[in-house]
Design an enzyme around this catalytic site. Structure first.
Site, mmCIF file in Angstrom:
data_model
loop_
_atom_site.group_PDB
_atom_site.id
_atom_site.type_symbol
_atom_site.label_atom_id
_atom_site.label_comp_id
_atom_site.label_asym_id
_atom_site.label_seq_id
_atom_site.Cartn_x
_atom_site.Cartn_y
_atom_site.Cartn_z
ATOM 1 C CG HIS A 1 -2.070 0.784 1.235
ATOM 2 N ND1 HIS A 1 -2.296 1.563 0.123
ATOM 3 C CD2 HIS A 1 -2.716 1.275 2.203
ATOM 4 C CE1 HIS A 1 -3.407 2.376 0.302
ATOM 5 N NE2 HIS A 1 -3.871 1.940 1.653
ATOM 6 C CG ASP B 1 -4.098 -2.480 8.631
ATOM 7 O OD1 ASP B 1 -5.285 -2.148 8.656
ATOM 8 O OD2 ASP B 1 -3.759 -2.982 7.671
ATOM 9 C CB CYS C 1 -3.934 2.331 7.096
ATOM 10 S SG CYS C 1 -4.421 0.971 7.473
ATOM 11 C CD GLN D 1 -2.389 4.567 4.908
ATOM 12 O OE1 GLN D 1 -3.223 4.353 4.178
ATOM 13 N NE2 GLN D 1 -2.102 5.463 5.681
HETATM 14 N N1 NVA Z 1 -4.708 -4.259 5.444
HETATM 15 C C1 NVA Z 1 -5.715 -3.561 5.278
HETATM 16 C C2 NVA Z 1 -5.680 -2.119 4.845
HETATM 17 C C3 NVA Z 1 -6.741 -1.266 4.549
HETATM 18 C C4 NVA Z 1 -6.554 0.311 4.212
HETATM 19 C C5 NVA Z 1 -6.677 -3.939 4.205
HETATM 20 O O1 NVA Z 1 -6.175 -4.384 3.126
HETATM 21 O O2 NVA Z 1 -7.952 -4.231 4.293
HETATM 22 N N1 CP Z 2 -6.168 3.723 4.301
HETATM 23 C C1 CP Z 2 -6.929 3.572 3.372
HETATM 24 O O1 CP Z 2 -6.630 3.250 2.098
HETATM 25 O O2 CP Z 2 -8.320 3.659 3.427
HETATM 26 P P1 CP Z 2 -9.345 3.503 2.378
HETATM 27 O O3 CP Z 2 -9.545 1.939 2.342
HETATM 28 O O4 CP Z 2 -10.708 3.972 2.615
HETATM 29 O O5 CP Z 2 -9.174 3.924 0.916
#
Ligand code: NVA
Ligand code: CP
Length: 334
Positions: A135, A231, A272, A138
């Protein structure tokens, strides 16, 4: 050093040098000041970008949209059900079509190879808005928020508590190694990252004088921490059946007041988002009914405390994504 990122993809932080990351952070700071002072910055009027989402989003989608509009760009959003990609059209063909119409493509979805495949075939910059593995946008917001609070990055002690194999943990390990931050994972061994990524990050960290550590005891891990990050315990795309085992593995890695008190007095809390810190979500309520938990990866107390910088961090998604879009599409990059 002259940095020029025009035409580059933004697929993972491993592809970027510390100097290039520095450049993007400085550009983000400039854009934040411009926004705060109402200074117009429609530098890319007439450009078109498309946001291709195979998973849901609030922050990433809105950050790309607002960043685009602020820069004068036209933005198309394709939600998880409205493109042909995957079901009726290959990734390769989708990339070739979108690349003929748009100046840049954002992708959020599943395996990293998909975003890499889009980039290979689109011939315009592709930006990773989250994959199972990484990500990267982020990370820029997280680095910016850390720097806003401490004034520097090198030597900061960052501890991630939770699922060490997910996209955010992987990316934080890479970002830390690149920027000279000491990264510690507080997690059970079962959830430590893949060994090949650990090896790569340790090599990078050694060049930048930082350390990558793994620790099963959260109190040992968070001693001397400047930044405590967590997270969700189950990420998008994982099966609902995973919840039971994840709760069992990760309950003792919850970020609560004891954990924050164990860190440095000026320590900040980052996440995040979205976060399960209360019962005001359907998944939160469902987990409460099934497992009896009122809060998960972070307590409501810590989430709402002065140490928590999560909403600054969320805002910074927009300034940093604007920097990435601008730097990769603009002719004026220097
Ligand atoms: N680890 C989480 C991050 C969301 C921004 C996901 O992938 O759902
Ligand atoms: N942190 C983040 O990526 O949030 P969203 O899933 O809302 O985009």
């Amino acid at each position: 050093m002259k940095i020029n990122l025009k035409g580059r993809n933004f697929l993972k932080l491993l592809d970027y040098t510390p100097e290039e990351i520095r450049y993007l952070l400085d550009l983000s700071k400039d854009f934040k000041l411009k926004k705060q002072n109402n200074i117009e910055h429609k530098y890319l009027t007439g450009k078109n970008i498309v946001l291709l989402f195979e998973k849901t989003s609030t922050r990433t989608r809105c950050a790309f949209e607002v960043a685009g509009y602020d820069l004068g760009i036209n933005v198309t959003y394709l939600d998880p059900n409205s493109s042909q990609m995957g079901k009726k059209e290959s990734i390769e063909d989708t990339a070739k079509v979108l690349g003929r119409m748009y100046d840049g493509i954002e992708y959020r979805g599943f395996e990293q190879y998909i975003v890499e495949m889009l980039a290979k075939n689109a011939h315009v910059p592709v930006w990773n808005g989250l994959t199972n593995e990484f990500h990267p946008t982020q990370m820029l917001a997280d680095l910016m928020t850390i720097e806003e609070n401490f004034g520097y990055l090198k030597g900061i002690n960052l501890v991630f508590c939770g699922d060490g194999r997910n996209n955010v943990a992987n990316s934080l390990m890479v970002a830390s190694a690149k920027m000279g931050i000491n990264f510690t994972l507080a997690s059970p061994k079962e959830l430590w990252p893949q060994q090949d990524l650990i090896d790569i990050c340790k090599d990078i960290a050694s060049i930048n004088n930082s350390k990558i550590n793994f620790e099963e005891d959260i109190m040992v891990a968070t001693k001397n921490a400047d930044v405590i990050y967590t997270d969700v315990w189950v990420s998008m795309g994982e099966a609902d059946e995973v919840w039971a085992s994840r709760i069992k593995l990760l309950s003792k890695y919850q970020v609560n007041k004891d954990v924050m008190n164990n860190a440095n007095p000026q320590a900040i809390f980052l996440h995040c988002l979205p976060s399960f810190h209360d019962l005001n979500t359907t998944i939160g309520k469902d987990i409460n009914e099934k497992f009896g938990l009122k809060e998960m990866e972070v307590t409501d107390e810590v989430f709402r405390s002065n140490q928590s910088k999560v909403f600054d961090e969320a805002e910074n998604r927009m300034h940093t994504i604007k920097a990435v879009v601008y730097a990769t599409l603009s002719d004026n990059d220097e």
